[in-house]
Design an enzyme around this catalytic site. Structure first.
Site, mmCIF file in Angstrom:
data_model
loop_
_atom_site.group_PDB
_atom_site.id
_atom_site.type_symbol
_atom_site.label_atom_id
_atom_site.label_comp_id
_atom_site.label_asym_id
_atom_site.label_seq_id
_atom_site.Cartn_x
_atom_site.Cartn_y
_atom_site.Cartn_z
ATOM 1 N N ASP A 1 4.274 13.536 7.172
ATOM 2 C CA ASP A 1 3.313 12.440 7.035
ATOM 3 C C ASP A 1 3.949 11.124 7.474
ATOM 4 O OD1 ASP A 1 0.994 11.100 6.432
ATOM 5 O OD2 ASP A 1 0.898 11.739 4.343
ATOM 6 N N GLY A 2 3.104 10.164 7.775
ATOM 7 C CA GLY A 2 3.560 8.826 8.108
ATOM 8 C C GLY A 2 3.598 7.951 6.861
ATOM 9 N N GLU B 1 -3.066 13.024 0.648
ATOM 10 C CA GLU B 1 -1.664 12.948 1.082
ATOM 11 C C GLU B 1 -0.717 13.072 -0.104
ATOM 12 O OE1 GLU B 1 -2.165 10.184 5.076
ATOM 13 O OE2 GLU B 1 -1.813 9.208 3.165
#
Ligand code: 5RP
Length: 231
Positions: free
Chosen positions: A85-86, A107
């Site tokens: 993930d960012g 997320e």
């Protein structure tokens, strides 16, 4: 392509190397993750890599399908081997602010469930202290005015995120309050306060959820293994 995009692409490509055949992969959301999906799709096509992915947004799901990556849910896998993930900010202690793309709830579930967390960022996201980026907080629509007033009393200037001329809605049908704190000295204490407000579904404070941090710097990638003892 901007310098930031080049760095995102370098980090996204490097993250694809953390996936092995047979793995179940959690796939985050955002422009950096799109480069990861591209690179993973290339490996599926060129190497016959067999992977299944749990996406954290409709956007990522569409992109995965377009790149030949099988999309599954939690009920289809025994475990999540790795999640990529960012982030919007990553602090010196490896705490994060996420949710700029509005996918914070899914997320956080995916990163918490994964055995290994790989975070991919361009170099501008690395900060000393969290808070210059407004903290996203997902709230149920009912009573959100009360939640907004309560959060305002914690030292933030919250506002309801807007999109396309109306209130932005998450994939879960909720609202996002973007909360301007400026600087967050004690993320754990703030997380406790915010999660204690009825109506708050999730916050964009991601604490202790990094194993590997891949930072794009020019065309290079700096790999940092996070200290496992978080403050
Ligand atoms: C989405 C997120 C993203 O990871 C974050 O906003 C970073 O996005 P980008 O890679 O586009 O800079 O938390 O909810």
């Amino acid at each position: 392509m901007t310098e930031a995009d080049r760095e995102k692409r370098a980090a996204g490509r490097a993250a694809a190397g953390y996936v092995a055949s047979g793995m179940a992969v959690g796939v985050g959301t955002g422009s950096t993750v799109r480069y990861f999906i591209d690179a993973l799709g290339d490996r599926v096509r060129d190497e016959g890599l067999s992977v299944r992915g749990i996406p954290t947004s409709g956007d990522s799901a569409e992109k995965m399908k377009a790149r030949g990556i099988e999309v599954v849910g939690f009920g289809d896998v025994n475990k999540l081997d790795v999640a990529v993930d960012g982030a919007d900010e990553v602090s010196a202690e490896f705490h994060m602010i996420k949710g700029g793309g509005g996918a914070l709830l899914r997320e956080k579930i995916v990163l918490t469930a994964a055995e290994r967390r790989v975070i991919i960022i361009d170099s501008s996201k690395r900060v000393k202290t969290l808070g210059a980026f407004d903290l996203p907080v997902e709230v149920v629509p009912f009573g959100h005015e009360y939640v907004l007033d309560t959060i305002a009393q914690t030292g933030a200037a919250p506002r309801v995120r807007q999109s396309g001329g109306g209130d932005y809605r998450t994939d879960n049908g909720n609202l996002v309050l973007d909360c301007a704190y400026g600087s967050i000295a004690d993320p754990r204490a703030l997380e406790g306060v915010l999660k204690g407000i009825p109506g708050v579904v999730e916050t964009g404070l991601f604490l202790g959820l990094v194993d590997e941090l891949l930072v794009g710097r020019g065309n290079e990638v700096e790999t940092i293994t996070a200290n496992k003892v978080w403050g």
